[in-house]
Design an enzyme around this catalytic site. Structure first.
Site, mmCIF file in Angstrom:
data_model
loop_
_atom_site.group_PDB
_atom_site.id
_atom_site.type_symbol
_atom_site.label_atom_id
_atom_site.label_comp_id
_atom_site.label_asym_id
_atom_site.label_seq_id
_atom_site.Cartn_x
_atom_site.Cartn_y
_atom_site.Cartn_z
ATOM 1 N N GLU A 41 41.930 40.569 28.254
ATOM 2 C CA GLU A 41 42.369 39.605 29.269
ATOM 3 C C GLU A 41 41.251 38.574 29.370
ATOM 4 O O GLU A 41 40.203 38.838 29.944
ATOM 5 C CB GLU A 41 42.597 40.274 30.625
ATOM 6 C CG GLU A 41 43.015 39.293 31.718
ATOM 7 C CD GLU A 41 43.019 39.905 33.109
ATOM 8 O OE1 GLU A 41 42.615 39.203 34.061
ATOM 9 O OE2 GLU A 41 43.418 41.078 33.250
ATOM 10 N N ARG A 45 38.117 31.540 33.923
ATOM 11 C CA ARG A 45 36.950 31.183 34.729
ATOM 12 C C ARG A 45 35.931 30.396 33.919
ATOM 13 O O ARG A 45 34.947 29.915 34.468
ATOM 14 C CB ARG A 45 36.301 32.450 35.314
ATOM 15 C CG ARG A 45 37.088 33.061 36.452
ATOM 16 C CD ARG A 45 36.436 34.305 36.998
ATOM 17 N NE ARG A 45 36.585 35.434 36.094
ATOM 18 C CZ ARG A 45 36.162 36.662 36.373
ATOM 19 N NH1 ARG A 45 35.546 36.911 37.511
ATOM 20 N NH2 ARG A 45 36.348 37.640 35.511
ATOM 21 N N THR A 69 42.894 35.144 35.580
ATOM 22 C CA THR A 69 42.467 34.173 36.592
ATOM 23 C C THR A 69 43.225 32.853 36.419
ATOM 24 O O THR A 69 42.645 31.767 36.495
ATOM 25 C CB THR A 69 40.934 33.938 36.551
ATOM 26 O OG1 THR A 69 40.258 35.171 36.306
ATOM 27 C CG2 THR A 69 40.439 33.408 37.900
ATOM 28 N N LYS A 129 49.381 43.480 39.627
ATOM 29 C CA LYS A 129 47.940 43.754 39.641
ATOM 30 C C LYS A 129 47.536 44.107 41.075
ATOM 31 O O LYS A 129 47.878 43.383 42.012
ATOM 32 C CB LYS A 129 47.202 42.498 39.159
ATOM 33 C CG LYS A 129 45.692 42.562 39.215
ATOM 34 C CD LYS A 129 45.137 41.231 38.691
ATOM 35 C CE LYS A 129 43.631 41.194 38.763
ATOM 36 N NZ LYS A 129 43.083 39.935 38.202
#
Length: 202
Positions: A41, A45, A69, A129
């Site tokens: 993943e 960021r 993210t 999640k």
């Protein structure tokens, strides 16, 4: 189960990775694949996320690659064009979820309370999640949510070698996300041998 859910259930651990330099992407993917964890993943960021996903996808088409993210529809576009298999967001944003559904790419949004779980279910989502897992009540909170909702969870946030087996033992947990097996400092040093050891141990 969808193909994504099947693959997550098989892999069980999703390495959450912040890549500072796209040059790290290929050696990192090689270490992951060759040591039994063909999944990543890659978080948005950092500026290197899109190119890293593209390089990984081209070199290792068999990998399960997520974009993490993800906060905007623009990032969804970048991730999908780069070859990501699925999208992960830290929170539940209906706009982002709808956009992913329209674009035909799976999304695993973050939730940590009953209201968010119900909103996600209303949009047809079955895998969510649980984030941030430990600060949000950890296993006790997850057990409470699982007792009420027919949802599969991917806990992320505070998962580490001391608690990952406990999380994975829960029937509601399809996989766990974590960073401990892919520390940024080792990638920045190019210490792929140490990374390989961490991944093999996992």
């Amino acid at each position: 189960m969808t193909t994504l859910e099947q693959r997550l259930a098989e892999i069980k651990i999703v390495p959450v990775i912040a890549i500072n330099d796209a040059k790290q992407a290929l050696p990192l993917a090689k270490v992951l694949v060759e040591n039994g964890l063909p999944c990543a993943e890659v978080t948005f960021r950092t500026e290197a996320a899109e190119e890293s996903i593209r390089l990984m996808r081209e070199a290792y088409p068999e990998m399960l690659i997520g974009a993490g993210t993800v906060l905007t529809t623009e990032q969804v576009d970048k991730a999908q064009q780069a070859g990501a298999d699925f999208i992960v967001s830290p929170g539940f944003n209906p706009t982002t979820v709808k956009y992913c559904q329209q674009r035909g790419i799976a999304i695993v949004p973050g939730v940590n309370n009953p209201s968010l779980v119900e909103q996600a279910m209303e949009m047809g989502l079955k895998t969510l999640k649980f984030f941030p897992a430990e600060p949000s009540g950890g296993m006790a909170m997850l057990k409470s949510l699982a007792a009420v909702y027919p949802i599969q969870f991917m806990p992320t946030g505070g998962i580490n070698p001391s608690n990952v087996q406990d999380y994975l033992a829960l029937k509601s947990v399809i996989a766990c996300g974590g960073t401990w097996m892919v520390p940024t400092e080792l990638m920045d040093k190019g210490d792929w041998d140490s990374l390989a050891k961490l991944i093999r141990a996992l």
